[in-house]
Write an enzyme that holds these catalytic residues in place. Sequence first.
Site, PDB file in Angstrom:
ATOM      1  N   CYS A 177      38.533  43.242  44.227  1.00  0.00           N
ATOM      2  CA  CYS A 177      39.638  42.616  43.492  1.00  0.00           C
ATOM      3  C   CYS A 177      40.404  41.604  44.332  1.00  0.00           C
ATOM      4  O   CYS A 177      41.286  40.917  43.817  1.00  0.00           O
ATOM      5  CB  CYS A 177      40.597  43.689  42.990  1.00  0.00           C
ATOM      6  SG  CYS A 177      39.767  45.074  42.200  1.00  0.00           S
ATOM      7  N   HIS A 318      49.976  42.338  42.894  1.00  0.00           N
ATOM      8  CA  HIS A 318      48.633  42.727  42.461  1.00  0.00           C
ATOM      9  C   HIS A 318      48.742  43.595  41.209  1.00  0.00           C
ATOM     10  O   HIS A 318      48.105  43.317  40.200  1.00  0.00           O
ATOM     11  CB  HIS A 318      47.925  43.486  43.577  1.00  0.00           C
ATOM     12  CG  HIS A 318      46.543  43.914  43.228  1.00  0.00           C
ATOM     13  ND1 HIS A 318      45.545  43.009  42.910  1.00  0.00           N
ATOM     14  CD2 HIS A 318      45.975  45.142  43.136  1.00  0.00           C
ATOM     15  CE1 HIS A 318      44.434  43.662  42.637  1.00  0.00           C
ATOM     16  NE2 HIS A 318      44.665  44.956  42.758  1.00  0.00           N
ATOM     17  N   HIS A 355      43.124  43.071  34.082  1.00  0.00           N
ATOM     18  CA  HIS A 355      42.655  42.959  35.456  1.00  0.00           C
ATOM     19  C   HIS A 355      41.322  42.224  35.456  1.00  0.00           C
ATOM     20  O   HIS A 355      40.297  42.772  35.051  1.00  0.00           O
ATOM     21  CB  HIS A 355      42.498  44.346  36.073  1.00  0.00           C
ATOM     22  CG  HIS A 355      42.282  44.320  37.550  1.00  0.00           C
ATOM     23  ND1 HIS A 355      42.073  43.161  38.268  1.00  0.00           N
ATOM     24  CD2 HIS A 355      42.234  45.327  38.473  1.00  0.00           C
ATOM     25  CE1 HIS A 355      41.911  43.444  39.542  1.00  0.00           C
ATOM     26  NE2 HIS A 355      42.004  44.756  39.698  1.00  0.00           N
TER      27      HIS A 355
END
Length: 426
Positions: A177, A318, A355
């Site tokens: 990620c 994040h 995401h």
Amino acid sequence: MNPKRVRVVVTGIGAITALGETAHETWKGLLDGRSGVRSGSTLFDTSDYPVRISAEVRSFEPRKFINFKEARRMSRFSQFAVAAAREALVDASLLADDETNAGGEIDGVESIRAGTVIGTCVGGFVEVRNGTQALLEKGYRRVGPLFIPRMMHNAAAANISHQFGLRGHNSTTTTACAAGAQAIGDATEAIRSGRADVMVAGGTEAPFCDLGLSAFWATGAMSTNHNDSPETASRPFDLHRDGLVIGEGAACLVLERLEHALARSAPIYAEVGGFGSSGDAYHLTAPEPNGGGEVRAMKWALEDADLTVEDVDYISAHATATTLGDAIETVAIKRLFGEIAYGIPVSAAKSMLGHTIGAAGAIEAVSSIMTIVDGKVHPTTNYDTPDPECDLDYVPNEARLADTAVVLSNSFGMGGQNASIVFCRY
């Protein structure tokens, strides 16, 4: 800024997300607090799955950006990357704005001094799934000759290089990620080191298929309580958050050596001030409990920019909406910033975009840059019930005017891979 160091600026941006097929459409959607999360999928039937929502790019037509023959040779994650790169290059006045143009070499820069770094986590995951099914059901002869060129992780960077004649430094980052942010950091270093004048950098992801949904669900990190209200599913920092929502898309920046940009009178959005990356060395899926790795990435990014915590005006978190992840990121911010943390706006684009895995850091880099340009901070949507463990200013539910000269953008990935970027007003 260190006056002796090569300065790197952003001269073009491009994005394709669940909120829009351009960077500016995406940014407007974020400011409006609009959710890109929807029920079901246009790519496969989700009706029998425990998770039936996604932040999918639903209207994407690759032939708007790539000619038909070339598009057929690319998997979806590569198509997204080429589309975002094309927008960024046009935006930077390095490519003619011609919708029929499948590529075309860039103008105003020597091709061997222009390159690309693209991040992805799962790359051509869908191709692997489909190729495996063809092999098991129909035999080896049905695995096509384009299987490897479509599925390989470096296909996005390779296709961008091919489409736009970028013959310089070329690389791919696969740091989960954090991959999109890592790509921007690595591309910045390519320019600083003298290997390039211009870099296309960003991230891309297209993980949606039955295997992808099943695999992410099996991690236990996905939201399962909002199938009937998809827009409310992604709830970063909220007390009742229950996991992430998978998204897809891509974003690319055109990074340029400052003197090169000035010589061609290029538009300048912002400056890349600094970059930091670290490893938790703790667990393959869970972040370090005290946020130590995240602290190091943020600290080193600020040191790289010759800035201190007092200089930061906004933090792009994040913030995946997992119970553990959001709380630990909050801990990390407070550990590094101390009491100052309570006066810094922090917000989470994933509340609206889901995401996007390897693309997330690049998409959030675009929103960080636009925060500087517009003087507006996008909200964290679905923030209804404060969590005592998450007690910072998360810009709840409505955008806010803010004089932002310095933005810190965080991307923290599975495996304990952490990346932070500092963007500064030019």
